[in-house]
Design an enzyme around this catalytic site. Structure first.
Site, PDB file in Angstrom:
ATOM      1  CD1 TRP A  84       8.297  -1.874 -11.532  1.00 50.32           C
ATOM      2  CD2 TRP A  84       6.811  -0.773 -10.274  1.00 50.32           C
ATOM      3  NE1 TRP A  84       8.071  -2.604 -10.376  1.00 50.32           N
ATOM      4  CE2 TRP A  84       7.168  -1.956  -9.604  1.00 50.32           C
ATOM      5  CE3 TRP A  84       5.882   0.081  -9.670  1.00 50.32           C
ATOM      6  CZ2 TRP A  84       6.635  -2.315  -8.359  1.00 50.32           C
ATOM      7  CZ3 TRP A  84       5.346  -0.264  -8.433  1.00 50.32           C
ATOM      8  CH2 TRP A  84       5.732  -1.455  -7.795  1.00 50.32           C
ATOM      9  CG  ASP A 151      11.516   4.100 -12.056  1.00 51.25           C
ATOM     10  OD1 ASP A 151      12.436   3.991 -11.222  1.00 51.25           O
ATOM     11  OD2 ASP A 151      10.411   3.530 -11.928  1.00 51.25           O
ATOM     12  CE  LYS A 175      13.342  -3.346  -6.410  1.00 50.91           C
ATOM     13  NZ  LYS A 175      12.356  -2.307  -6.074  1.00 50.91           N
TER      14      LYS A 175
END
Ligand SMILES: Cc1ncc(COP(=O)(O)O)c(C=O)c1O
Length: 339
Positions: A84, A151, A175
């Site tokens: 990511w 992030d 999530k």
């Protein structure tokens, strides 16, 4: 989920579905106001930060962050510990210069490098607080002069952090916060207005701040689910309680992995993620039968990410300790039969 399902039929006794209420009604405004107030309360934010709920997933933020914070002539530091972070750095390079100040790919992304330096003129340092795919997590955040952009998609609201230290925090909701389709963005206002490029309205944080996250139709349902989850976190006792539970789950799982020679994890102990435990069977030939056994006992989604392989057990806020106890007991039994 029951409350969200009920609101699809009748939202708060209005006779309307949450899917059809107008986003400029007092009904939705109350949802958005509560969501923002809950984020402020959980993060203990002051006036210097703004809270936004914006369209898209974290991938949208890979582009939106540099578009708003990185000038064409400027430089941004990216600390890359996994897939990511790598994608985020690639997107940023479309907008300005990117200095990859650390890249742990060569060691298999099994540890978080803390001995790195960033260019003095960096507009910000970008990190991924939890590497969802590789199973590493920052347990102590870097102390650098530049604003830190994080992030936090896969560990947001999993533990108390000094959130006020961050220049910008973003997280896709799906999530620990809500349903996919919305991003939480928490941004320090004084970092805006520093770039000279023209920014399309829908990408411009300043315009979203001015419009109170209602520039256009927001993702109403994902915001509503986020509001419910934030309400739940607060009612359970907030981030201290989330941390206690997440620590207990992670300790139990990692102790089990460490105690059974049939399993191994490559992740450095101090950097192990409390959200995603990535581990392997020492004998890869046993992996398929382990996964089969998991599936038979109703434990799904434990196959490792396609680029990493092995096993990945995700333990987000909503997962009860009993689920971790169940997989640990399965692991002990599997080891006894196959060790
Ligand atoms: C840490 C992290 N960042 C970014 C993403 C990409 O998020 P999205 O699919 O919402 O764009 C993910 C998805 O799992 C993630 O875990």
């Amino acid at each position: 989920m029951e409350q969200a399902a009920a609101a699809i039929h009748d939202f708060n006794g209005t006779g309307l579905s949450i899917l059809e209420i107008g986003h400029r009604t007092k009904h939705f405004q109350a949802v958005l106001d509560e969501a923002i107030a809950s984020v402020r309360s959980l993060m203990q934010l002051g006036d210097e930060h703004e809270v936004l709920f914006l369209h898209g997933g974290a991938t949208t933020q890979f582009m939106q962050v540099p578009m708003n914070l990185l000038d064409e002539q400027g430089i941004a530091a990216y600390h890359v510990n996994g897939v990511w972070g790598k994608k985020a750095a690639k997107e940023a390079a479309l907008f300005g210069k990117v200095a990859v100040v650390s890249d742990s790919e060569s060691n298999g992304n099994t540890a978080i490098d803390k001995a790195f330096e960033i260019p003095g003129e960096a507009s910000y340092l970008h990190i991924t607080s939890n590497n969802t795919v590789e199973g590493t997590q920052w347990h102590q955040f870097p102390d650098v002069a530049a604003p830190v952009v994080a992030d936090m998609s896969s560990d947001i609201f999993s533990r108390p952090i000094d959130f006020r230290r961050f220049g910008l925090i973003y997280a896709g909701a799906q999530k620990n916060m809500g349903a996919a389709g919305v991003n939480l963005v928490v941004v320090r206002k004084d970092l805006l207005d520093r770039v000279s490029r023209k920014i399309p309205a829908i990408m411009d944080y300043r315009q979203h701040i001015a419009a109170g996250s209602l520039m256009n139709t927001p993702p109403v349902f994902p915001v509503y689910v986020s509001m419910l989850t934030l309400r739940w976190i607060l009612a359970e006792g907030g981030l201290t309680v989330m941390e206690q539970r997440n620590r207990e789950k992670a300790e139990l799982l990692y102790q089990t992995i460490d105690s059974l020679p049939i399993f191994k994890t490559l992740v450095k102990k101090e950097d192990r993620s409390w959200m995603n435990a990535v581990f392997f069977l020492n004998d890869p030939a046993l992996e398929a039968s382990f996964l089969e056994r998991c599936a038979k006992e109703g434990m799904v989604g434990v196959k490792g990410y396609r680029t990493v392989g092995g096993i990945r057990v995700s333990m987000y806020n909503a997962l009860p300790l009993s689920s971790v106890e169940a997989i640990c007991s399965l692991m002990r039994d599997f080891a006894a039969k196959n060790g």
